[in-house]
Design an enzyme around this catalytic site. Structure first.
Site, PDB file in Angstrom:
ATOM      1  CG  HIS A 123      -2.002   1.324   0.999  1.00 42.06           C
ATOM      2  ND1 HIS A 123      -3.174   0.962  -0.126  1.00 42.06           N
ATOM      3  CD2 HIS A 123      -2.187   2.477   1.449  1.00 42.06           C
ATOM      4  CE1 HIS A 123      -3.689   1.991   0.006  1.00 42.06           C
ATOM      5  NE2 HIS A 123      -3.498   2.686   0.752  1.00 42.06           N
ATOM      6  CG  PHE A 158      -5.796  -0.963  -9.208  1.00 41.80           C
ATOM      7  CD1 PHE A 158      -5.196  -1.229 -10.469  1.00 41.80           C
ATOM      8  CD2 PHE A 158      -6.142  -2.112  -8.597  1.00 41.80           C
ATOM      9  CE1 PHE A 158      -5.266  -2.392 -11.365  1.00 41.80           C
ATOM     10  CE2 PHE A 158      -6.372  -3.478  -8.958  1.00 41.80           C
ATOM     11  CZ  PHE A 158      -5.788  -3.557 -10.417  1.00 41.80           C
ATOM     12  CG  HIS A 159      -7.115   0.472 -14.655  1.00 44.96           C
ATOM     13  ND1 HIS A 159      -7.221  -0.626 -13.783  1.00 44.96           N
ATOM     14  CD2 HIS A 159      -6.617   0.420 -15.362  1.00 44.96           C
ATOM     15  CE1 HIS A 159      -6.371  -1.314 -14.549  1.00 44.96           C
ATOM     16  NE2 HIS A 159      -5.916  -0.688 -15.419  1.00 44.96           N
TER      17      HIS A 159
END
Lengths: 69, 582
Positions: free
Chosen positions: B235, B387-388
Site C-alpha cells: 500500500h 486502481f485504474h
C-alpha cells in the site's frame, strides 16, 4: 463565446461520466435507458451545451472571460 | 536568454531524460498489453490463449505500476531537488550508476516475464524462465529467481537514488545552514524516507523467503507471511507512485493556473502525514485473509481512514491555489472563476482532470478501506476500477501532462503539438471514465478480477443496470480510447524530441506561495523525529500480526520445523497478546 474552446472541450468531456452515471442513477427510480437512448441524451446535452457556448452573452457578441483561457 | 532546466543543469538533464524515456517505453509496452487484456477478457477480440493472459497481466502490472511510475518518479524527484536547491547533484556518475542499476533490474524482471510467451522457455538455474506471478508476486505463485533478483536490483537502484537526493540536500544544507528545506525537496525527502521503511518488508520477503524458495534452497514458505510482507510494502508503494503527482499538483499546478500555492505549511503537514501513515496499514489489503485476527484488521482500517486527512487537505489546498490563480486571471463569482482557468493548456488540463478523477478514486477507496463493505467487492473488478483511477489516471495522467512541461525543459525543444496534447489528456479522461465505471459497476454484482474467463458456465451475473455484454463493451471501448490517447502521447514525445531547438522555452521555475515556509513551525522539517514516529507506528501495527502469523504457520510453512517463533517466544505470551487485540 461564453467560454473558451479549451473549457468547452473539457465540459463536453465531463458529459461522458455525467451521462454514464446518470443512466445508473435513473435506474434507481425505475427509469431504464437503453444505450441508444443514453447516446441520444448525450447528443442532446452536447448540442445544448454548444448552443449555450456560442450564443452571445450580451447579444452583442461579447466573450466574457473566454479570451484569456 | 533561455533559462530552461537543460541550461541550468545539462548533466542532470541527460539522466532525467533517460529516466523519462525508460518510463515511456514501459508505458508503451504495458499500455498495449492493457488493450490485449481488455479485449481478451471481454471476449471482444481474442488472439492469445487464456493461459497467456496471466503473462500479459503480469507484464502489464509490473511494467506500469513499478517500472513506468518509478522511473518517472526518480526523474521528477531529481528535477525537484536540483531545481529547488538551485544546485546540481553531488556527483552525476553516482546518478548514472543508480539509473543503470534500475535499468538492469527492470530488464532482468521484464525478460523473465516475457519468456512466459515462449513455447518452451529456457531452463536456467534449474527452473524454467518465467514469472506468471502478477504484480502482487507473493506465494504460493512462484517465479524464476531472475524475476526476484531483477526486482531487488531495481529497488536497490531506487534506494541509491534516495541516497543521491539526501547527499545533495546535505551538501546544500552545509552551504545554507539556517535555511528551511525548500518545499519540493522536503516532499522528495519525506517520500524517500517512507520508501525506505516500506521496501524493507518486500526486500526481506524476497531475499529471505521467495528467492531461496525459487532457488530450491528452502523447501517452502509461509504464504500468509509473504502476503503480509508484500502488503506491508504494497500500500505504501501506492503513495510512492502518487507523491510525484502530489508534488506536481502542489508546486506546478498553481503556477500553471496563474497563481501561487495557497499554503506551504499545509503541504508540509500533508507530506509528514504520508510519511507517518503510508506503511502501518497494509493489512487493509488482507481483510479476506483468514489467518489474521479481526482486531489487527480493524487497526489497519482505522489507520487507513486517518490517511483520508492528507488527501482532503490536498484537495482543499490545490483547489484553493487554482482558484487564486483563476482570480488573478480575472475570474469572478462563486464558480465563475472556473471559466478563467487555462483549459487550453494541456499541462494544466491534464493535471486538473487527473486530480478530479483522484477524487472519484478516493470515494471508491473509502469503500475498499471499510472492512465490512470490502468483503463485497474485494475479489471483484471493482478493485481494478479503483486502481485504474488512482495509478491509471491520477498518477499516469499527471505524469503525461507533466511530460509536456518536462520534455521541452530537458531537450530545449518546443512541444510538437499543443492541440494534440490537449486532445490526448481529454481522451484519457473519457476512456478511463468508460472503463472504470464499468469495472466498478461489475464489481457490485461480483464479476471476478484476475481471471481470463470471468463468465462461469451455468451461472449468469445480474447487473443492476444494463447487461454484462454492455459492461464488457464499455470496458473494451474505454481501452481502445486509452490506447489511442497513449499513442498520441508517445507521438508527441517522439516528435518533440526530434524537433529543432527553440529559444522560447519557459524558465525552469515552480510555484511561489501565498503562505511560505516561514509561516510553518520548524519542527515540520525535523525528519529524524517524523521518521522515528513512523517506525514506531509500523512496529505497533505489525509486531503482533507478524508474530501471530509466524507462530501459527512457522517462518517457512507449518510442516517445517526448527524455524518456529515459539523457539524464541513463549506461545502463551503471543496468545495472550492476541486475545487483547481480538
Amino acid at each position: 463565446m461564453r467560454i473558451s474552446k479549451g473549457a468547452l472541450l473539457v465540459v463536453v468531456a465531463f458529459l461522458v461520466p455525467f451521462v454514464v452515471e446518470f443512466r445508473t442513477a435513473l435506474s434507481w427510480f425505475g427509469i431504464k435507458l437503453s444505450i441508444l437512448e443514453s447516446l441520444a441524451l448525450g447528443g442532446v446535452l452536447v448540442i445544448g451545451l454548444l448552443l449555450w457556448a456560442v450564443w452571445p452573452e450580451d447579444g452583442n457578441g461579447g466573450t466574457g472571460a473566454a479570451g484569456s483561457s | 536568454m533561455r533559462n530552461a532546466y537543460l541550461d541550468q543543469f545539462p548533466d542532470e538533464a541527460r539522466v532525467i531524460k533517460a529516466a523519462f524515456w525508460s518510463s515511456f517505453i514501459a508505458l508503451a509496452i504495458g499500455g498495449v498489453l492493457g488493450l490485449v487484456q481488455a479485449l481478451h477478457r471481454t471476449d471482444v477480440f481474442r488472439f492469445i490463449q487464456s493461459p497467456d493472459y496471466y503473462t500479459v497481466l503480469t507484464a502489464h502490472g509490473v511494467l506500469l505500476v513499478i517500472v513506468f511510475t518509478i522511473f518517472f518518479l526518480v526523474g521528477t524527484f531529481t528535477w525537484a531537488v536540483t531545481t529547488s536547491l538551485d544546485r546540481g547533484v553531488v556527483d552525476t556518475r553516482f546518478t548514472w550508476a543508480w539509473y543503470i542499476m534500475m535499468v538492469i533490474g527492470a530488464a532482468l524482471a521484464g525478460i523473465t516475464i516475457f519468456s512466459g510467451f515462449l513455447e518452451s522457455a529456457p531452463s536456467i538455474l534449474g527452473s524454467e524462465l518465467n514469472a506468471d506471478v502478477l504484480f502482487t508476486f507473493y506465494a504460493p505463485l512462484e517465479a524464476h529467481p531472475f524475476f526476484y533478483i531483477g526486482l531487488v536490483v531495481f529497488v536497490v537502484g531506487s534506494w541509491l537514488a534516495g541516497v543521491d537526493w539526501f547527499r545533495t540536500w546535505l551538501a546544500w544544507r552545509r552551504e545554507n545552514p539556517d535555511e528551511r528545506i525548500p518545499l519540493p525537496t522536503f516532499m522528495v525527502l519525506t517520500t524517500t524516507l517512507f520508501w525506505y521503511i516500506c521496501t524493507l518488508g518486500v526486500s526481506l520477503s524476497i531475499l529471505v523467503f521467495l528467492l531461496p524458495w525459487s532457488l530450491g534452497i528452502t523447501e517452502s514458505v509461509n504464504p500468509l507471511l509473504t502476503r503480509t510482507m508484500f502488503w506491508y510494502f504494497g500500500h505504501a508503494v501506492v503513495y510512492f507512485w502518487l507523491m510525484p503527482a502530489y508534488l506536481m499538483w502542489y508546486t506546478m499546478l498553481p503556477k500553471f493556473s496563474g497563481g501561487k500555492l495557497f499554503s506551504d505549511p499545509l503541504a508540509r503537514v500533508v507530506f509528514v502525514l504520508f510519511l507517518l501513515l503510508s506503511t502501518p496499514l497494509g493489512i487493509h489489503h488482507q481483510y479476506l485473509d483468514p489467518g489474521i485476527a479481526e482486531g489487527y484488521k480493524f487497526i489497519a482500517m482505522t489507520n487507513t481512514m486517518f490517511l483520508l486527512l492528507p488527501s482532503l487537505l490536498t484537495a482543499f489546498t490545490v483547489v484553493a491555489s487554482m482558484e487564486h490563480g483563476a482570480r488573478q486571471r480575472g475570474g469572478e463569482g462563486y464558480l465563475g472563476w472556473l471559466k478563467a482557468l487555462p483549459w487550453r493548456d494541456p499541462i494544466f488540463t491534464g493535471m486538473a482532470l487527473a486530480g478530479l478523477m483522484f477524487a472519484a478514486a478516493g470515494f471508491s477507496g473509502m469503500i475498499n478501506a471499510g472492512m465490512n463493505i470490502n468483503y463485497l467487492v474485494h475479489n471483484t473488478w471493482w478493485v481494478v476500477g479503483h486502481f485504474h483511477l488512482t495509478v491509471g489516471t491520477a498518477v499516469a495522467l499527471t505524469f503525461m501532462a507533466a511530460s509536456y512541461w518536462f520534455i521541452p525543459q530537458l531537450t530545449g525543444k518546443e512541444l510538437w503539438n499543443r492541440s494534440v496534447a490537449l486532445g490526448q489528456v481529454v481522451l484519457w479522461f473519457i476512456g478511463m471514465t468508460f472503463m472504470t465505471n464499468a469495472m466498478h459497476r461489475s464489481g457490485l454484482f461480483g464479476l471476478p478480477r484476475r481471471t481470463a474467463e470471468p463468465q462461469y458456465q451455468g451461472f449468469d451475473f445480474e447487473p443492476a443496470v444494463g447487461t454484462v455484454g454492455e459492461i464488457n463493451m464499455q470496458v473494451a471501448l474505454g481501452a481502445v480510447i486509452l490506447t489511442l490517447s497513449l499513442a498520441l502521447f508517445l507521438l508527441n514525445m517522439v516528435m518533440t524530441s526530434i524537433g529543432s531547438n527553440s529559444e522560447s522555452i519557459p524558465d525552469n521555475t515552480y510555484a511561489d506561495t501565498l503562505s511560505g515556509a516561514e509561516d510553518s513551525p520548524r519542527i515540520l522539517d525535523n525528519l529524524k523525529l517524523w521518521t522515528a514516529i513512523a517506525v514506531v507506528l509500523v512496529i505497533i501495527a505489525y509486531t503482533l500480526p507478524l508474530a501471530s502469523i509466524i507462530d501459527a504457520g512457522g517462518l517457512f510453512g507449518p510442516d517445517i520445523e526448527g524455524f518456529r517463533l515459539s523457539t524464541w517466544v513463549d506461545p502463551a505470551v503471543i496468545e495472550s497478546l492476541s486475545e487483547v487485540i481480538r
